[in-house]
Motif scaffolding. Structure first.
Motif, PDB file in Angstrom:
ATOM      1  N   THR A  65      44.739  45.189  39.582  1.00 40.98           N
ATOM      2  CA  THR A  65      44.246  43.815  39.690  1.00 40.98           C
ATOM      3  C   THR A  65      44.675  42.997  38.473  1.00 40.98           C
ATOM      4  N   GLU A 110      42.949  40.769  44.434  1.00 42.54           N
ATOM      5  CA  GLU A 110      44.206  40.951  43.695  1.00 42.54           C
ATOM      6  C   GLU A 110      44.169  40.225  42.353  1.00 42.54           C
ATOM      7  N   PRO A 168      51.526  40.718  38.189  1.00 43.23           N
ATOM      8  CA  PRO A 168      50.453  41.548  38.757  1.00 43.23           C
ATOM      9  C   PRO A 168      50.034  42.657  37.789  1.00 43.23           C
ATOM     10  N   SER A 206      56.842  36.080  45.573  1.00 35.64           N
ATOM     11  CA  SER A 206      56.170  36.826  44.514  1.00 35.64           C
ATOM     12  C   SER A 206      55.152  37.790  45.107  1.00 35.64           C
ATOM     13  N   PRO A 207      54.958  38.952  44.486  1.00 34.96           N
ATOM     14  CA  PRO A 207      53.967  39.923  44.996  1.00 34.96           C
ATOM     15  C   PRO A 207      52.543  39.445  44.753  1.00 34.96           C
ATOM     16  N   ASP A 208      51.588  40.048  45.492  1.00 31.10           N
ATOM     17  CA  ASP A 208      50.173  39.719  45.302  1.00 31.10           C
ATOM     18  C   ASP A 208      49.757  40.018  43.862  1.00 31.10           C
ATOM     19  N   GLY A 209      48.929  39.150  43.325  1.00 30.96           N
ATOM     20  CA  GLY A 209      48.482  39.291  41.947  1.00 30.96           C
ATOM     21  C   GLY A 209      49.252  38.441  40.961  1.00 30.96           C
ATOM     22  N   THR A 210      50.308  37.758  41.431  1.00 31.89           N
ATOM     23  CA  THR A 210      51.108  36.907  40.557  1.00 31.89           C
ATOM     24  C   THR A 210      50.439  35.536  40.402  1.00 31.89           C
ATOM     25  N   ARG A 259      48.961  34.292  44.085  1.00 27.26           N
ATOM     26  CA  ARG A 259      49.199  35.146  45.244  1.00 27.26           C
ATOM     27  C   ARG A 259      48.084  36.180  45.386  1.00 27.26           C
ATOM     28  N   GLY A 260      47.583  36.339  46.611  1.00 26.75           N
ATOM     29  CA  GLY A 260      46.593  37.363  46.887  1.00 26.75           C
ATOM     30  C   GLY A 260      45.172  36.832  46.871  1.00 26.75           C
ATOM     31  N   ARG A 261      44.219  37.723  47.178  1.00 28.58           N
ATOM     32  CA  ARG A 261      42.803  37.368  47.190  1.00 28.58           C
ATOM     33  C   ARG A 261      42.305  37.139  45.765  1.00 28.58           C
TER      34      ARG A 261
END
Length: 393
Positions: free
Chosen positions: A203, A172, A57, A2-6, A92-94
């Protein structure tokens, strides 16, 4: 992957043990009795029950629900401050989170040191934090206090620092809890504007607040939690509408026993048809009972569900003969299409505090037919939905 932000949760469960330090003696005896009878561990309470969520995201999601419904617990699981009893959490992501005023802030460090510490925890290099440092300090309004230890900050200063750090280090995923209520109205509006800015940057936002107007102005999707379960997951207006109807259903009463003035009957209709319509007349017929010999002030209001009305009207009444019949006519109803709640209350006219003769409460609901309200720009909080007839040329 999955992409960042999911954000994804599957079959998420979380429980807490009852606080035994605060249990009464009779509760302890009852608990021991259950165990002797072979009963299960009933001193556990479930905060979340089988939660399945999928947030893409860039989504802006508002978490709504009453106190104790599981909103803050869900945010803490997403930030991994807590771990679930069962199920999975995948973010996923910061993550930038403002769940409690002191969350992520070390009281013995200065504001400057906390900014760099938070950036390091997010995996940012020192020069990346330095590039955003001035914007963070300016937003938090801490120019003269940035080198002071945070333990000497007021709660409002801590909240401003925490939000500025969480929102300006470009995570994210941004998680914001009800802590914005600590700030003043000007700073709350700044926070809402900043949340819209980070949304435009892609974001993902999860926003918890009891300020339904603020949630509606920022979020496009609403998730209503009730007793740890997802009651509604839909578009923001649909979710808020369902939540408001639930509030109204729990508090609505046609007569309030024991009060000097009581509402016996309420009817709402249009002047040109059974149901009122935008721009047409509205008629409200009320029958009030009681034996309050002095004149009272009757208040009538219309809201979208909460106790704060879109508009309110008042009229002097007396019920010294045991009954009062009142009719209120609004020639041109300034409301767009939707479902609304009629609220009534009666108060003394000469008491220094305005003696309550009939508490402010919902008397009924009605539908308005007509056009939808034109949406405002994203930077404006929609607080009072009033329809205004207009022409463009």
């Amino acid at each position: 992957m999955s992409p960042d932000g999911t954000i994804r949760t599957e079959h998420l469960w979380k429980r807490f043990r009852a606080d035994r330090q605060r249990m009464l003696l009779r509760d302890r005896v009852e608990q021991m009795g259950r165990r002797l009878r072979g009963g299960g561990p009933e001193d556990w309470s479930w905060a979340l029950r089988d939660i399945d969520l999928h947030i893409e995201p860039g989504d802006a999601v508002g978490l709504i629900g009453s106190n104790g419904s599981g909103k803050s617990t869900l945010l803490k699981l997403l930030t991994r401050v807590m771990y679930p009893y069962a199920g999975t959490v995948d973010v996923r992501g910061r993550i930038g989170a403002l769940i409690e005023i002191r969350a992520g802030i070390h009281p013995d460090l200065t504001g400057r040191e906390n900014i760099y510490l938070f950036g390091a925890l997010l995996g940012l290099k020192r020069r990346e934090v330095a590039a955003r440092f001035d914007a963070i300090v300016e937003f938090a309004q801490l120019n003269t206090a940035i080198d002071r230890q945070v333990k000497f900050y007021s709660s409002g200063m801590q909240m401003r620092l925490g939000f500025a750090v969480a929102a300006y280090l470009e995570p994210e995923v941004l998680l914001v809890d009800e802590v914005l209520a600590v700030g003043d109205a000007v700073f709350q509006q700044k926070c809402l504007d900043r949340m819209r800015e980070v949304l435009e940057q892609g974001t993902t936002l999860v926003f918890v607040s009891h300020d339904l107007a603020a949630v509606e102005s920022v979020c496009s999707r609403g998730i209503w939690l009730e007793q740890g379960t997802v009651r509604v997951d839909a578009g923001i207006r649909e979710a808020l509408g369902a939540y408001r109807e639930s509030i109204e259903a729990k508090t609505e009463a046609s007569a309030r026993v024991g009060e000097p003035v009581q509402l016996l009957k309420c009817e709402v209709r249009g002047t040109e048809r059974d149901s009122p319509a935008t721009g047409e007349g509205l008629v409200v017929d009320l029958v009030l009972g009681g034996d309050h010999r002095n004149p009272a002030m009757l208040h009538l209001g219309v809201s979208e569900g909460t106790a704060s009305p879109v508009f309110s009207l008042r009229h002097e009444i007396t019920t010294k003969d045991g009954e009062a019949r009142v009719r209120c006519v609004i020639p041109r109803l300034p409301l767009p299409r939707g479902r609304y709640t009629l609220w009534v209350g009666a108060y003394g006219m000469w008491h220094i505090e305005g003696q309550s003769l009939m508490a402010w409460h919902p008397a009924g609901q009605f539908e308005v037919y007509g056009p939808e309200l034109d949406p405002p720009p994203r930077a404006v909080v929609l607080a009072a939905p009033v329809y205004v007839e207009h022409e463009w040329s």
